[in-house]
Structure formats: structure tokens, C-alpha cells
Motif scaffolding. Structure first.
Motif, PDB file in Angstrom:
ATOM      1  N   PRO A 131       3.491  34.229  15.405  1.00 60.46           N
ATOM      2  CA  PRO A 131       2.588  35.089  14.530  1.00 60.46           C
ATOM      3  C   PRO A 131       2.565  34.976  13.181  1.00 60.46           C
ATOM      4  CG  PRO A 131       4.371  36.415  15.195  1.00 60.46           C
ATOM      5  CD  PRO A 131       4.490  35.108  16.044  1.00 60.46           C
ATOM      6  N   ALA A 132       1.718  35.540  12.357  1.00 64.80           N
ATOM      7  CA  ALA A 132       1.867  35.267  10.869  1.00 64.80           C
ATOM      8  C   ALA A 132       3.008  36.132  10.297  1.00 64.80           C
ATOM      9  CB  ALA A 132       0.341  36.015  10.235  1.00 64.80           C
ATOM     10  N   LEU A 133       3.694  35.652   9.117  1.00 66.33           N
ATOM     11  CA  LEU A 133       4.701  36.169   8.670  1.00 66.33           C
ATOM     12  C   LEU A 133       4.351  37.615   8.080  1.00 66.33           C
ATOM     13  CD1 LEU A 133       5.921  33.110   6.571  1.00 66.33           C
ATOM     14  CD2 LEU A 133       7.024  34.034   8.869  1.00 66.33           C
ATOM     15  N   LEU A 134       5.398  38.344   8.115  1.00 68.22           N
ATOM     16  CA  LEU A 134       5.466  39.506   7.527  1.00 68.22           C
ATOM     17  C   LEU A 134       5.416  39.218   5.615  1.00 68.22           C
ATOM     18  CD1 LEU A 134       7.670  41.911   9.786  1.00 68.22           C
ATOM     19  CD2 LEU A 134       5.134  41.980   9.550  1.00 68.22           C
ATOM     20  N   GLU A 135       4.797  40.286   5.039  1.00 65.19           N
ATOM     21  CA  GLU A 135       4.948  40.081   3.648  1.00 65.19           C
ATOM     22  C   GLU A 135       5.078  41.654   3.121  1.00 65.19           C
ATOM     23  OE1 GLU A 135       1.780  36.400   2.731  1.00 65.19           O
ATOM     24  OE2 GLU A 135       1.311  38.455   1.863  1.00 65.19           O
TER      25      GLU A 135
ATOM     26  N   ALA B 119      14.220  45.703 -12.577  1.00 60.63           N
ATOM     27  CA  ALA B 119      13.790  46.494 -13.677  1.00 60.63           C
ATOM     28  C   ALA B 119      12.856  47.290 -13.799  1.00 60.63           C
ATOM     29  CB  ALA B 119      13.736  45.673 -14.657  1.00 60.63           C
ATOM     30  N   ALA B 120      12.387  48.434 -14.445  1.00 61.33           N
ATOM     31  CA  ALA B 120      11.301  49.265 -14.481  1.00 61.33           C
ATOM     32  C   ALA B 120       9.806  48.473 -14.412  1.00 61.33           C
ATOM     33  CB  ALA B 120      11.217  50.318 -15.623  1.00 61.33           C
ATOM     34  N   ASP B 121       9.209  48.791 -13.377  1.00 63.55           N
ATOM     35  CA  ASP B 121       7.990  48.127 -13.276  1.00 63.55           C
ATOM     36  C   ASP B 121       7.989  46.534 -12.837  1.00 63.55           C
ATOM     37  OD1 ASP B 121       6.295  49.954 -16.127  1.00 63.55           O
ATOM     38  OD2 ASP B 121       6.330  50.260 -13.987  1.00 63.55           O
ATOM     39  N   GLN B 122       8.884  46.092 -12.272  1.00 66.96           N
ATOM     40  CA  GLN B 122       9.120  44.844 -11.845  1.00 66.96           C
ATOM     41  C   GLN B 122       8.901  44.766 -10.296  1.00 66.96           C
ATOM     42  OE1 GLN B 122      13.005  43.055 -12.017  1.00 66.96           O
ATOM     43  NE2 GLN B 122      12.593  41.434 -10.992  1.00 66.96           N
ATOM     44  N   SER B 123       8.288  43.537  -9.785  1.00 68.01           N
ATOM     45  CA  SER B 123       7.768  43.747  -8.562  1.00 68.01           C
ATOM     46  C   SER B 123       8.011  42.268  -8.039  1.00 68.01           C
ATOM     47  CB  SER B 123       6.374  43.850  -8.464  1.00 68.01           C
ATOM     48  OG  SER B 123       5.427  42.922  -9.136  1.00 68.01           O
ATOM     49  N   ARG B 124       8.325  42.079  -6.658  1.00 66.70           N
ATOM     50  CA  ARG B 124       8.382  40.820  -5.883  1.00 66.70           C
ATOM     51  C   ARG B 124       8.011  40.825  -4.790  1.00 66.70           C
ATOM     52  NH1 ARG B 124      14.398  37.866  -6.997  1.00 66.70           N
ATOM     53  NH2 ARG B 124      12.941  36.642  -5.899  1.00 66.70           N
ATOM     54  N   LEU B 125       7.813  39.625  -4.256  1.00 69.58           N
ATOM     55  CA  LEU B 125       7.260  39.768  -2.913  1.00 69.58           C
ATOM     56  C   LEU B 125       8.256  38.813  -1.915  1.00 69.58           C
ATOM     57  CD1 LEU B 125       4.498  39.835  -0.977  1.00 69.58           C
ATOM     58  CD2 LEU B 125       3.922  37.676  -1.792  1.00 69.58           C
ATOM     59  N   PHE B 126       8.417  39.300  -0.897  1.00 63.92           N
ATOM     60  CA  PHE B 126       9.284  38.726   0.132  1.00 63.92           C
ATOM     61  C   PHE B 126       8.356  38.442   1.526  1.00 63.92           C
ATOM     62  CE2 PHE B 126      12.800  39.355  -2.578  1.00 63.92           C
ATOM     63  CZ  PHE B 126      12.784  40.593  -2.989  1.00 63.92           C
ATOM     64  N   LYS B 127       9.071  37.528   2.128  1.00 64.64           N
ATOM     65  CA  LYS B 127       8.474  37.246   3.514  1.00 64.64           C
ATOM     66  C   LYS B 127       9.639  36.975   4.756  1.00 64.64           C
ATOM     67  CE  LYS B 127       4.517  34.551   1.775  1.00 64.64           C
ATOM     68  NZ  LYS B 127       3.681  33.212   1.631  1.00 64.64           N
ATOM     69  N   ALA B 128       9.218  37.730   5.639  1.00 69.86           N
ATOM     70  CA  ALA B 128       9.965  37.526   6.928  1.00 69.86           C
ATOM     71  C   ALA B 128       9.155  36.928   8.414  1.00 69.86           C
ATOM     72  CB  ALA B 128      10.868  38.604   7.181  1.00 69.86           C
ATOM     73  N   ARG B 129       9.823  37.051   9.568  1.00 65.96           N
ATOM     74  CA  ARG B 129       8.966  36.709  10.663  1.00 65.96           C
ATOM     75  C   ARG B 129       9.074  37.862  11.259  1.00 65.96           C
ATOM     76  NH1 ARG B 129       8.479  31.599  12.196  1.00 65.96           N
ATOM     77  NH2 ARG B 129       9.738  29.881  11.051  1.00 65.96           N
ATOM     78  N   ASP B 130      10.126  38.716  11.673  1.00 70.01           N
ATOM     79  CA  ASP B 130       9.886  39.976  12.260  1.00 70.01           C
ATOM     80  C   ASP B 130      10.315  41.253  11.812  1.00 70.01           C
ATOM     81  OD1 ASP B 130      10.868  37.751  14.529  1.00 70.01           O
ATOM     82  OD2 ASP B 130       9.114  38.420  14.804  1.00 70.01           O
TER      83      ASP B 130
END
Length: 259
Positions: free
Chosen positions: A170-174, A200-211
Motif C-alpha cells: 500500500p501507499a506509504l504513510l506521511e 524550533a518554533a514554527d519548524q515543520s518536517r515530513l516523515f514517511k513510514a510503511r505501517d
């Protein structure tokens, strides 16, 4: 000119659609207590900042309202403006540096995401582009080699290629992680730690996983989590450490609530 208060406007729109607070809570994973506080304009009972705006955006999306218009109405009512971290040498902030700083931040995030993607998925992509060759069956005679023999019940190379595990996955989880204020964060994807450091304040990041994702923070109310574009509940009460586990069931639960 008399205008309808923000909380009353929000409640009327919900009641016109025949939707209960419990239904919205199930679909958005936002506590009923927070939803009631929004409609009653009890701002002291809410986390504040980006969390309030995130709750309003999720509620507007579920009810089919204009998200940006509702956010603007909330900001006008509470004088709530997004906080932006800037450095100043005096009492006034040098606005001319704001845009370059934001551009540098976006470029840094893109570079970090590209590096992580290459380290995480580079070997897998190379293996797809260079599939291994099946060894030819040698004949005891000196006759020219013919087409490779396939044992009874075994799959041919063409059928094996069509059943590539990567195509059946299936598609990856984001998971998008955004911090409203500085906090220590640890993100574990499928049992493997992929981030352990400070936001830090207002910092954002995107991570991916299978399950699965496991997220912990030294300040539970400092993070806003979006799993496949679905806003998730806070990690815990404000002022305390918190943690949460997110799986594909959380995405399916949010989608089922909207339907």
C-alpha cells in the motif's frame, strides 16, 4: 453593523447541517471538550496559537465551510496572529530579512527531505532498475544453450515481475510534524528511529513510514500532527511530556468519519 459572534456562527453552521460534536470529534480526532470551547468562545480552555487554527480548519473542512474565511473571522475575534521567529537588534523586527529566511528554511527542508529519501529508498530504487539475471541451465552436451527451463509450478520471469512486492504494497504513510514552540521530539517509523532532536518554533518536517509512527515530545501541546493530511489529536495535556502511536487505522478512521 451587528455581526454574529464567532462561536455562535460556528454552532449555527453545524446545527444547520444536523451534525453533532461527537461526529466531528470522531472524524477529526479533536476532543469534544475543545470543540465545545470553540463554540462557547472559552479561549482559556484551548491550547491556543496554531492548535486553535488547526482545530478550526479541520472543523470547517468537515462541515464544508470556507477554511480561510473562518480562520480570518477567528483571528479578527481574538486578535490571534501567527507567531514568526525573527531576530532583532532593537525593538523593531527587520522585515526585509523575513522572506530570505523563509526561503532558506524551505530550501533546507527540501534538501533534508531529498537526502533522507535517497538514504532510505535509494538502494531499493537501484534494485528495481537493475533486476538480477536468472542463471542459465547448462546442458551436459556441447549444444547451443536454449531458452531457460522453468520448473513445473514455478513462475516465469514475466509473471514474477508482475507480482513485484513493491507493486502490492500500500501507499506509504506521511506524517507532517509542526512545532508551535521549541520542544524535543523523537520520531520512530516502523520500529526505526528516524529523528531524535529539537524542533524550533514554527519548524515543520515530513516523515514517511510503511505501517506505523511512534512520536514523543517533551511538551505534549507543542506539536501539531497531520497523518496523510488528517489532523491528529494532541500528544497529551499542555505542560507535560506526551506520546502517540499512529497506524493505518488512524487514516481509515478519519476517512470513515468524513463519509
Amino acid at each position: 453593523m451587528v455581526t454574529t459572534p464567532f462561536g455562535e456562527h460556528l454552532r449555527r453552521e453545524r446545527e444547520m447541517r444536523g451534525v453533532s460534536l461527537e461526529e466531528i470529534s470522531t472524524a477529526t480526532r479533536i476532543s469534544v471538550r475543545f470543540l465545545e470551547a470553540l463554540e462557547s468562545e472559552r479561549w482559556d480552555d484551548l491550547p491556543g496559537g496554531i492548535f486553535n487554527r488547526g482545530f478550526i480548519r479541520a472543523m470547517a473542512h468537515f462541515l464544508g465551510l470556507d477554511e480561510e474565511s473562518l480562520i480570518a473571522e477567528y483571528a479578527l475575534t481574538t486578535n490571534d496572529k501567527p507567531e514568526v521567529a525573527v531576530w532583532t537588534n532593537s525593538g523593531s523586527a527587520p522585515r526585509r530579512w523575513l522572506l530570505p529566511l523563509l526561503v532558506l528554511l524551505v530550501l533546507a527542508l527540501l534538501a533534508a527531505g531529498g537526502w533522507f529519501g535517497y538514504r532510505r529508498f535509494g538502494p531499493m530504487v537501484k534494485s528495481w532498475r537493475k533486476p538480477g539475471k536468472s542463471p542459465a541451465i547448462q546442458s551436459p552436451t556441447s549444444q547451443p544453450p536454449g531458452p531457460p527451463l522453468v520448473a513445473s509450478g514455478a513462475k516465469s520471469p514475466a509473471s514474477a515481475a508482475s507480482s513485484d512486492p513493491a507493486e502490492s504494497n500500500p501507499a506509504l504513510l506521511e506524517l507532517k510534524v509542526q512545532a508551535g514552540k521549541p520542544t524535543l521530539v523523537k520520531v520512530v517509523a516502523d520500529g526505526r528511529t528516524i529523528f531524535n532532536g529539537k524542533f524550533a518554533a514554527d519548524q515543520s518536517r515530513l516523515f514517511k513510514a510503511r505501517d506505523r509512527f511512534d512520536v514523543t515530545s517533551s511538551e505534549a501541546s507543542a506539536l501539531v500532527l497531520e497523518l496523510n493530511s488528517q489532523i491528529q489529536p494532541p500528544l497529551g495535556p499542555p505542560g507535560q511530556p506526551g506520546s502517540i502511536t499512529l497506524t493505518r487505522k488512524d487514516v481509515k478512521l478519519a476517512q470513515g468519519g468524513r463519509d
